[in-house]
Design a protein around this motif. Structure first.
Motif, PDB file in Angstrom:
ATOM      1  N   THR A 131       3.204   3.099  -0.459  1.00  0.00           N
ATOM      2  CA  THR A 131       3.238   1.905  -1.321  1.00  0.00           C
ATOM      3  C   THR A 131       3.160   0.646  -0.469  1.00  0.00           C
ATOM      4  O   THR A 131       2.407  -0.295  -0.765  1.00  0.00           O
ATOM      5  CB  THR A 131       4.561   1.889  -2.144  1.00  0.00           C
ATOM      6  N   ALA A 132       3.946   0.631   0.602  1.00  0.00           N
ATOM      7  CA  ALA A 132       3.986  -0.547   1.483  1.00  0.00           C
ATOM      8  C   ALA A 132       2.623  -0.791   2.124  1.00  0.00           C
ATOM      9  O   ALA A 132       2.137  -1.929   2.191  1.00  0.00           O
ATOM     10  CB  ALA A 132       5.038  -0.331   2.562  1.00  0.00           C
ATOM     11  N   LEU A 133       1.994   0.281   2.588  1.00  0.00           N
ATOM     12  CA  LEU A 133       0.710   0.149   3.284  1.00  0.00           C
ATOM     13  C   LEU A 133      -0.392  -0.274   2.321  1.00  0.00           C
ATOM     14  O   LEU A 133      -1.244  -1.108   2.652  1.00  0.00           O
ATOM     15  CB  LEU A 133       0.374   1.476   3.987  1.00  0.00           C
TER      16      LEU A 133
ATOM     17  N   SER B 100      -1.807   5.119  -7.730  1.00  0.00           N
ATOM     18  CA  SER B 100      -3.058   4.554  -8.249  1.00  0.00           C
ATOM     19  C   SER B 100      -2.805   3.566  -9.387  1.00  0.00           C
ATOM     20  O   SER B 100      -3.693   2.806  -9.771  1.00  0.00           O
ATOM     21  CB  SER B 100      -3.992   5.666  -8.734  1.00  0.00           C
ATOM     22  N   LYS B 101      -1.569   3.586  -9.937  1.00  0.00           N
ATOM     23  CA  LYS B 101      -1.262   2.640 -11.029  1.00  0.00           C
ATOM     24  C   LYS B 101      -1.297   1.201 -10.534  1.00  0.00           C
ATOM     25  O   LYS B 101      -1.655   0.292 -11.259  1.00  0.00           O
ATOM     26  CB  LYS B 101       0.133   2.930 -11.604  1.00  0.00           C
TER      27      LYS B 101
ATOM     28  N   ALA C 257      -0.586  15.334  -5.966  1.00  0.00           N
ATOM     29  CA  ALA C 257      -1.259  14.884  -7.196  1.00  0.00           C
ATOM     30  C   ALA C 257      -0.374  13.860  -7.920  1.00  0.00           C
ATOM     31  O   ALA C 257      -0.868  12.835  -8.410  1.00  0.00           O
ATOM     32  CB  ALA C 257      -1.539  16.085  -8.093  1.00  0.00           C
ATOM     33  N   ARG C 258       0.933  14.132  -7.959  1.00  0.00           N
ATOM     34  CA  ARG C 258       1.866  13.190  -8.612  1.00  0.00           C
ATOM     35  C   ARG C 258       1.884  11.855  -7.862  1.00  0.00           C
ATOM     36  O   ARG C 258       1.851  10.788  -8.466  1.00  0.00           O
ATOM     37  CB  ARG C 258       3.289  13.772  -8.635  1.00  0.00           C
ATOM     38  N   ALA C 259       1.931  11.943  -6.531  1.00  0.00           N
ATOM     39  CA  ALA C 259       1.988  10.721  -5.717  1.00  0.00           C
ATOM     40  C   ALA C 259       0.722   9.895  -5.933  1.00  0.00           C
ATOM     41  O   ALA C 259       0.768   8.675  -6.090  1.00  0.00           O
ATOM     42  CB  ALA C 259       2.142  11.084  -4.240  1.00  0.00           C
TER      43      ALA C 259
END
Ligand SMILES: NC(=O)c1ccc[n+]([C@@H]2O[C@H](COP(=O)([O-])OP(=O)(O)OC[C@H]3O[C@@H](n4cnc5c(N)ncnc54)[C@H](O)[C@@H]3O)[C@@H](O)[C@H]2O)c1
Length: 285
Positions: free
Chosen positions: A36-38, A63-64, A56-58
């Protein structure tokens, strides 16, 4: 000769646009936070993990808030040179250069109430196969990924960054009193396993080695040593551990994001070979 950069806007040095970061163990709790940070700093991320469903969950969740094209997933076992080679080759074929490597994957066996697990976690009974497995992922995995992706960074002369995720237990011995259970005999009390200390201290050694090895190729290596993240642990455990932390609380899972952005970008351009211990002050007491 020293070349002075004139930094007009410090915030611009955090920018990772056009960079790609590969995060190992990216389907786990902190891996997603690092990613997320990157992503927020503008990088594309390669999420690498053995957990296909977790990846897949990550991917879906990341992607949201980011352009989905910047979120790439790869099944990769960091303990397998062949698995790493396949991913490295595949990324090269796709024209993707890994500029930033975050060695984050680990097996962290929880210190639970399971009697069998407790007994085998203790040093006297610690099974060699568990030692081998945990070191293979947490320490050898970081070596193998650094060897593969660091070598590529070094070869093409464009520099890079390696960030090893260690732990406050890279600089502290585990306080085994934290894990004590009432009514349990001393010789079967749960403990943090020896592997954790060895892996995390080893990562700091690996960091120092890498920091000098490819320094002339513009590759920096640092370690980030997070303190414990609150993740629904028992009230009793939280009470005990927070009594050891000057800030009086465990970390939130998102509290390492800013450090990752700093350590992986030019904002930390003169930081090399260091272990940044972010533990609410625990190691200061
Ligand atoms: N959570 C904390 O409180 C805390 C504190 C200090 C340090 N750390 C360190 O931060 C890192 C991430 O911790 P976390 O809490 O997110 O752990 P986690 O267990 O949630 O995630 C670890 C990830 O590594 C993956 N993994 C396991 N074996 C692998 C292999 N062979 N190849 C590739 N991936 C593999 C798992 O599938 C999992 O997704 C670890 O190195 C951990 O030691 C965590």
């Amino acid at each position: 000769m020293i070349e002075y950069r004139n930094v007009f806007q410090v915030s611009k040095t955090f920018d990772l646009t056009a960079k790609t970061a590969l995060v190992t163990g990216a389907a786990g709790m902190l891996g997603i936070e690092h990613a997320t940070a990157l992503l927020e700093s503008g990088a594309a991320v390669v999420l690498a993990d053995v957990d296909q469903a977790g990846l897949a969950r990550a991917r879906l969740s990341l992607s949201k808030n980011a352009d989905a094209a910047r979120v790439i997933t790869r099944i990769m076992d960091v303990s397998s040179p062949e698995s790493i080679r396949v991913v490295a080759r595949d990324l090269t074929t796709a024209g993707i250069r890994v500029d930033i490597l975050v060695n984050n994957a680990a097996i962290d066996p929880k210190v639970t109430g399971d009697r069998g697990l407790i007994e085998t976690s203790r040093l006297e009974n610690f099974p060699l196969d568990q030692w081998d497995l945990q070191l293979a992922v947490g320490l050898t995995g970081a070596f193998l990924c650094s060897q593969a992706f660091g070598s590529s960074m070094a070869q093409d002369g464009h520099g890079g960054v390696i960030l090893n995720i260690a732990s406050d237990l890279s600089v502290l011995s585990p306080d085994q009193r934290l894990y004590r259970k009432e009514g349990v005999a001393d010789d079967v009390q749960p403990v943090k396993p020896v592997t954790y200390s060895v892996i995390k201290a080893g990562l700091v050694g690996l960091t120092r080695y890498l920091a000098t090895y490819w320094a002339d190729r513009g590759i920096r290596a640092n370690a980030l040593s997070p303190g414990g993240v609150y993740n629904g642990q028992s009230e009793e455990f939280v009470r005990r551990v927070t009594s050891l932390i000057p800030l009086g609380r465990m970390a939130g899972r998102d509290e390492y994001r800013a450090a990752v952005q700093f350590l992986c970008s030019d904002a930390s351009s003169y930081l090399n070979g260091q272990n940044i211990v972010m533990d609410g002050g625990r190691s200061t007491w």
